[in-house]
Enzyme design. Structure first.
Site: not given
Ligand code: GRF
Length: 196
Positions: A14-16, A66, A108, A110, A145-146, A176
């Site tokens: 959850g750092s983002n 799902r 998203n 990535h 499309d992923v 990020e």
């Molecule tokens: C990130 O590095 C993102 O690019 C990937 O998953 C990671 C999530 O990190 N999809 P966090 O949970 O936000 O710390």
């Protein structure tokens, strides 16, 4: 000022999510996190709790399949008036039932310079193994499309000769944490209209 209502999907650290919550502490930031959905018990739910953000766990085992799980998430996000969905370390593929409901309104993050190292949960390790001189991170629109949806922004990160997966991931995550809030800000200000 009306602020864009953001729902965040998480599965991990959850750092983002934290970075978005921090950015939104600025009253001039044009978006705020109003709902966090997780598909597993994870540290990100704690972050939401500590920040006083509504959160809910959608364990797959509690639904017939799902599609039913994703439908329930859509309902919750709609109930919270979510206008933009951010996948920030969400490790499940969204069903069409979900993407259809928020078409063009899901982004998203990535950890690679897409289209390189797409469709893998192991993009950092793959970049390191492949010997590329640089990698980075990408924010893109989610389609069915992923990792193929339109790219909104990227940050580049040099790969150092002594890098390990951990050290490289750490530097990518630093990028990020500024890239994601910046893209959400641009979307909220409609400087960057979402197209699919
Ligand atoms: C990130 O590095 C993102 O690019 C990937 O998953 C990671 C999530 O990190 N999809 P966090 O949970 O936000 O710390």
């Amino acid at each position: 000022m009306s602020r864009l209502r953001v729902g965040v999907l998480v599965s991990g650290r959850g750092s983002n999510l934290q970075a978005l919550i921090e950015a939104a502490k600025d009253p001039l930031y044009p978006a705020r996190v109003v709902m966090v959905c997780a598909n597993r018990d994870c540290a990100a739910l704690e972050i939401a709790k500590n920040a006083g953000v509504s959160r809910q766990l959608f364990r797959l085992a509690e639904f017939p399949d799902r599609k039913a799980r994703d439908h329930a998430m859509v309902k919750t996000l709609r109930l919270h008036g979510v206008e933009l969905v951010v996948c920030a370390g969400y490790d499940a593929i969204l069903e069409h039932a979900f993407t259809r409901q928020f078409a063009g309104r899901i982004i998203n993050l990535h950890p690679s310079l897409l289209p390189e190292f797409a469709g893998t949960m192991d993009a950092v390790a793959q970049a390191l193994e492949s010997g590329v001189a640089e990698t980075g991170c990408t924010v893109h629109v989610v389609t069915d499309d992923v990792d193929q949806g339109p790219i909104l922004a990227q940050s580049r990160v040099e790969v150092r000769p002594d890098d390990t997966v951990e050290s490289l991931r750490e530097r990518i995550q630093v990028e990020e944490h500024s890239l994601l809030p910046a893209v959400v800000k641009r979307i909220a200000g409609q400087v960057l209209p979402l197209r699919v």
